[in-house]
Structure formats: C-alpha cells, structure tokens
Design a protein around this motif. Structure first.
Motif, PDB file in Angstrom:
ATOM      1  N   VAL A   1       0.868  -1.142  -0.189  1.00 14.50           N
ATOM      2  CA  VAL A   1       0.060  -0.077   0.056  1.00 14.50           C
ATOM      3  C   VAL A   1       0.906   1.277   0.054  1.00 14.50           C
ATOM      4  N   TRP A   2       0.571   2.152  -0.859  1.00 19.07           N
ATOM      5  CA  TRP A   2       1.407   3.159  -1.194  1.00 19.07           C
ATOM      6  C   TRP A   2       0.679   4.619  -0.650  1.00 19.07           C
ATOM      7  N   ILE A   3       1.419   5.593   0.286  1.00 25.04           N
ATOM      8  CA  ILE A   3       0.814   6.836   0.926  1.00 25.04           C
ATOM      9  C   ILE A   3       1.488   7.828  -0.023  1.00 25.04           C
ATOM     10  N   HIS A   4       0.707   8.527  -0.756  1.00 18.62           N
ATOM     11  CA  HIS A   4       1.601   9.804  -1.555  1.00 18.62           C
ATOM     12  C   HIS A   4       2.168  10.897  -0.638  1.00 18.62           C
ATOM     13  N   GLY A   5       3.016  11.392  -1.025  1.00 15.64           N
ATOM     14  CA  GLY A   5       3.445  12.678  -0.352  1.00 15.64           C
ATOM     15  C   GLY A   5       2.763  14.057  -0.794  1.00 15.64           C
ATOM     16  N   GLY A   6       3.263  15.015  -0.297  1.00 18.76           N
ATOM     17  CA  GLY A   6       2.818  16.330  -0.581  1.00 18.76           C
ATOM     18  C   GLY A   6       2.543  17.494   0.721  1.00 18.76           C
ATOM     19  N   GLY A   7       3.039  17.240   1.764  1.00 19.65           N
ATOM     20  CA  GLY A   7       2.877  17.915   2.652  1.00 19.65           C
ATOM     21  C   GLY A   7       1.596  18.004   3.236  1.00 19.65           C
ATOM     22  N   TRP A   8       0.927  16.965   3.435  1.00 20.51           N
ATOM     23  CA  TRP A   8      -0.491  16.805   3.893  1.00 20.51           C
ATOM     24  C   TRP A   8      -1.459  17.568   3.145  1.00 20.51           C
ATOM     25  N   LYS A   9      -0.977  18.426   2.403  1.00 22.33           N
ATOM     26  CA  LYS A   9      -1.641  19.659   1.768  1.00 22.33           C
ATOM     27  C   LYS A   9      -2.323  19.307   0.453  1.00 22.33           C
ATOM     28  N   ASN A  10      -1.488  18.424  -0.087  1.00 23.42           N
ATOM     29  CA  ASN A  10      -1.766  18.312  -1.971  1.00 23.42           C
ATOM     30  C   ASN A  10      -0.736  16.810  -2.050  1.00 23.42           C
ATOM     31  N   GLY A  11      -0.959  16.427  -3.610  1.00 28.46           N
ATOM     32  CA  GLY A  11      -0.505  15.309  -4.118  1.00 28.46           C
ATOM     33  C   GLY A  11      -1.632  14.443  -4.473  1.00 28.46           C
ATOM     34  N   ASP A  12      -1.209  13.151  -4.870  1.00 28.31           N
ATOM     35  CA  ASP A  12      -2.458  12.324  -5.485  1.00 28.31           C
ATOM     36  C   ASP A  12      -1.801  10.882  -5.357  1.00 28.31           C
ATOM     37  N   LYS A  13      -2.788  10.006  -5.591  1.00 27.10           N
ATOM     38  CA  LYS A  13      -2.487   8.628  -5.713  1.00 27.10           C
ATOM     39  C   LYS A  13      -1.559   8.263  -7.029  1.00 27.10           C
ATOM     40  N   ALA A  14      -1.827   8.980  -7.950  1.00 23.39           N
ATOM     41  CA  ALA A  14      -0.935   8.824  -9.279  1.00 23.39           C
ATOM     42  C   ALA A  14       0.586   9.160  -9.085  1.00 23.39           C
ATOM     43  N   ASN A  15       0.789   9.566  -8.127  1.00 24.33           N
ATOM     44  CA  ASN A  15       2.258  10.018  -7.604  1.00 24.33           C
ATOM     45  C   ASN A  15       2.754   8.738  -6.918  1.00 24.33           C
ATOM     46  N   VAL A  16       3.000   7.536  -7.603  1.00 24.48           N
ATOM     47  CA  VAL A  16       3.649   6.460  -7.256  1.00 24.48           C
ATOM     48  C   VAL A  16       5.045   6.243  -7.241  1.00 24.48           C
ATOM     49  N   ASN A  17       5.972   6.321  -6.285  1.00 19.96           N
ATOM     50  CA  ASN A  17       7.303   5.837  -6.477  1.00 19.96           C
ATOM     51  C   ASN A  17       7.689   4.829  -7.586  1.00 19.96           C
ATOM     52  N   GLY A  18       8.555   5.168  -8.525  1.00 17.60           N
ATOM     53  CA  GLY A  18       8.763   4.126  -9.470  1.00 17.60           C
ATOM     54  C   GLY A  18       9.204   2.713  -9.253  1.00 17.60           C
ATOM     55  N   ALA A  19      10.024   2.642  -8.119  1.00 20.20           N
ATOM     56  CA  ALA A  19      10.260   1.330  -7.605  1.00 20.20           C
ATOM     57  C   ALA A  19       9.192   0.562  -7.019  1.00 20.20           C
ATOM     58  N   ILE A  20       8.227   1.264  -6.143  1.00 28.31           N
ATOM     59  CA  ILE A  20       7.113   0.540  -5.645  1.00 28.31           C
ATOM     60  C   ILE A  20       6.118   0.267  -6.839  1.00 28.31           C
ATOM     61  N   LEU A  21       5.943   0.900  -7.932  1.00 25.96           N
ATOM     62  CA  LEU A  21       5.023   0.647  -9.019  1.00 25.96           C
ATOM     63  C   LEU A  21       5.527  -0.580  -9.646  1.00 25.96           C
ATOM     64  N   LYS A  22       6.816  -0.564  -9.990  1.00 23.87           N
ATOM     65  CA  LYS A  22       7.634  -1.597 -10.544  1.00 23.87           C
ATOM     66  C   LYS A  22       7.276  -2.952  -9.757  1.00 23.87           C
ATOM     67  N   LEU A  23       7.093  -3.057  -8.533  1.00 25.57           N
ATOM     68  CA  LEU A  23       6.765  -4.243  -7.613  1.00 25.57           C
ATOM     69  C   LEU A  23       5.634  -5.062  -8.429  1.00 25.57           C
ATOM     70  N   SER A  24       4.641  -4.287  -9.064  1.00 18.65           N
ATOM     71  CA  SER A  24       3.662  -4.838  -9.564  1.00 18.65           C
ATOM     72  C   SER A  24       3.784  -5.746 -10.819  1.00 18.65           C
ATOM     73  N   SER A  25       4.934  -5.624 -11.354  1.00 23.56           N
ATOM     74  CA  SER A  25       5.144  -6.502 -12.413  1.00 23.56           C
ATOM     75  C   SER A  25       6.404  -7.698 -11.694  1.00 23.56           C
ATOM     76  N   GLU A  26       6.222  -7.699 -10.541  1.00 25.23           N
ATOM     77  CA  GLU A  26       7.326  -8.661  -9.935  1.00 25.23           C
ATOM     78  C   GLU A  26       6.612  -9.258  -8.713  1.00 25.23           C
ATOM     79  N   GLY A  27       5.263  -9.652  -8.939  1.00 29.58           N
ATOM     80  CA  GLY A  27       4.605 -10.479  -8.124  1.00 29.58           C
ATOM     81  C   GLY A  27       3.820  -9.784  -6.913  1.00 29.58           C
ATOM     82  N   TYR A  28       3.890  -8.787  -6.992  1.00 30.31           N
ATOM     83  CA  TYR A  28       2.947  -7.925  -5.883  1.00 30.31           C
ATOM     84  C   TYR A  28       1.877  -7.196  -6.480  1.00 30.31           C
TER      85      TYR A  28
END
Length: 362
Positions: free
Chosen positions: A142-169
């Motif tokens: 489960v990824w929680i985006h940053g943005g100072g508790w003021k902004n940001g979005d679920k689209a802002n997924v760290n690239g290494a975390i997103l890559k996990l989805s192609s590696e069995g997660y």
C-alpha cells in the motif's frame, strides 16, 4: 533550492509551449539527446534535468517517445494553476485533480478510482495495480503519497514501488483528505480505512489479505509510519469506510524521508511551524515514535543526507528507537541526496525494497 528552480523552469517551458512551439518540441529534444538515432530518448541518453525526464516518462519505462512528449505538453496546457505549499511551505506537486494518471507496467492490470469511503462529502479513492499472472495470491503493498499533507495524488507512485506490480506484488495507491497537519487524525483515519477496505475486498481482486505492507514518501512516509506503528490505538483507527471487522495492521513499513518525531522536528524547522496550523498537543499525538512498542513491524528507511526539508536526523532517531527495543530497522542514508528525487526509485533502491518485502511478506 536548485531542484525547485529546475522544476519551475520545466513547468515554464511546458506552459509556454503554445507560444514557443518551435523552441520546445520533441524533434528538438531528440536532436539533442537521441544518441543512437532510433527516434526514442532513453534515460541513459538524456543529458538534461532527470526530474524533467521523469515528468514526461508517464509509464516509467525509462524511455520517452513523441507520443509521451506530446501527451505531457497537452496535460500541462490544461494545468495553468499555481503550485501550493508542501511539507515546509515550499513549492510542492500539482493539486490532486491536475495530476496525470500513471500507466501500469506491462503485464499489470490497473483498477482505477476504486472508492473506499465517502467522508465530509468527499469521495476517497484508490488505484489498484494487479499482476496478471501469478501462481498464488500476491502480497499487497500500500503506497501513501506525499505532498506536505496539503496536496498530492495517488498517481504519484514511486517508480520502484510501481515496478513491484510486475514482480509478483499487488500495489495499491491511496488518496486521503488534504489540508495540513491540523486535520490530524482525519488523514490517518482515511489511510487505515483504505487498508481495511482492501482487506475486505481481497478475495474479489485476488491478493493475499494477510501479507500487507505500507510505504510512502515525505508526508506519506510519516503516515506510513503512523499507520504501521499505531495498531491497537483506538483513537487513531477511526471508522472511515466501515469494514471494522477487518484490521489495519501491516507486516512491514517502507519509509522514504518521512518525519518520525514532530516535537524534535518543529524545534529545528521554523519553516515547518509557519507552514502548518496545529496545536502543540497534536505534535506528540501525530508522531509515529509516540506509538512505538516492542511488537511493531520491521521498517526499511531511506533518507538523503542533504535533505533540507525533513532532516536526516528524523530517520536516525527512528532507527535508534527501533533498535533500542530490539526491533528490525534497516536504515540507508543516501549520500548527496536531498528531499526526494530519482535516486529513491532507481534500480538499486528497487532491489533494496523488493529484498526487504520478500523477506517479510513471502
């Protein structure tokens, strides 16, 4: 400071594109950086600002083609609103509804905008990335985006975390209510509600509800720590989204440069104090270290030694407190790194993250 100027320059280039079409084009980029002449600019060919490259590279395949470039130009032309303050009052990512959606890696199915709750009239949603071929139900990150508790979005997924989805997660990226630290504990209630919702729907989507980890960067790192360390503290659980027959506990935490102790942080960051409205008693209540016990899950911590937004001492303190209780903490201080950047999602960091999760979730 230099990074902020580079980002501002990139935004200016995109916003000025309709008037300066001849100056900022894909042909111009390819002419300067496409060293092998194949019509595609690879990341190791690109000699410009890496933040600019990552902003154009929507699918994070380390390549930019004309289609991606043109899509970035079109997206920016519709995003002419000012940036807003982040964790320390400095410029931060674009507001939620302006962020372009991330494309899933090859072999991964994306379930976008799944609503896990409605709070104060706001629909709270998450994106779920699922590997298409697995022999057993995959563990969930489960990824929680940053943005100072003021902004940001679920689209802002760290690239290494997103890559996990192609590696069995399975990877879930969640939104939560935004304002600033003054709304605590609403934001952590949202995050825990999202985890409970995911567990309640694990059978529907085919992932393992027992093998769950959480991670995030900056403010998301803080919320990940708070979620992971506060299991069993009823005042932080909340009732967001219901599913109260499911728990929000996790088996591992990945913290990328998140604050861990606001009492010490606020004493050393006047910018933080000015940027956020909060009561002093909230600082202790919102600090992950307040809830640290000998039963807490292992943590992987990545932090840059040149971070001027969240001092690296925050992670050193967390690592120290963990080890004093005999808990597993793996701290990596990245020499020369600041607050974020591509170094936190490169191949080396991906291997660290995957190895850590493999040990604790598989």
């Amino acid at each position: 400071m230099k990074t902020r100027y580079l980002i501002a320059a990139w935004m200016f280039c995109l916003s000025a594109y309709p008037q300066q079409r001849g100056n900022f084009t894909y042909d111009r980029i390819a002419e300067r950086h496409d060293k092998n002449g194949d019509g595609i600019v690879a990341k190791d060919e690109f000699g410009g600002n890496p933040l600019m490259f990552d902003r154009i590279d929507a699918n994070q395949d380390r390549k930019i083609d004309r289609k991606e470039f043109d899509a970035a130009i079109r997206a920016r032309s519709n995003q002419q609103r000012p940036a807003i303050a982040g964790i320390d009052g400095n410029t931060a990512p674009l507001p939620r509804k302006q962020v372009r959606s991330r494309q899933p890696p090859e072999g991964v199915t994306l379930h976008r905008d799944l609503e896990y709750a409605v709070e104060e009239g706001q629909s709270l949603k998450l994106d779920l990335y699922l590997p298409e071929k697995t022999d057993t139900p995959p563990p969930l990150m489960v990824w929680i985006h940053g943005g100072g508790w003021k902004n940001g979005d679920k689209a802002n997924v760290n690239g290494a975390i997103l890559k996990l989805s192609s590696e069995g997660y399975a990877v879930a990226s969640i939104n939560y209510r935004l304002k600033d630290l003054s709304i605590h504990p609403k934001n952590i209630h949202d995050c825990k509600g999202a985890v409970r919702w995911l567990r309640a729907h694990a059978k529907e989507f085919g992932f393992d509800p027992e093998q769950v980890a959480v991670g995030g960067g900056s403010a998301g790192g803080h919320l990940s720590l708070l979620l992971g360390l506060s299991h069993g503290f009823a005042e932080l659980e909340g009732t967001v989204g219901g599913n109260l027959d499911h728990c929000s506990a996790v088996k591992a935490i990945i913290d990328l440069y998140g604050p861990s102790d606001f009492s010490s942080f606020s004493k050393n960051s006047e910018r933080f104090n000015k940027a956020h409205e909060f009561r002093m008693e909230q600082l202790k209540h919102a600090s992950p270290t307040t809830y640290l016990t000998k039963n807490d899950p292992p943590v992987l911590i990545l932090h840059g030694d040149q971070d001027k937004t969240v001092p690296v001492e925050q992670s050193i303190l967390l690592d120290k407190r963990y080890k004093e209780l005999g808990l597993e903490s793996e701290l990596h201080i990245l020499e020369g790194a600041g607050h974020g950047g591509v170094v936190f999602s490169d191949d080396e960091r991906f291997k660290l993250i995957k190895a850590f999760l493999d040990r604790h979730l598989k």
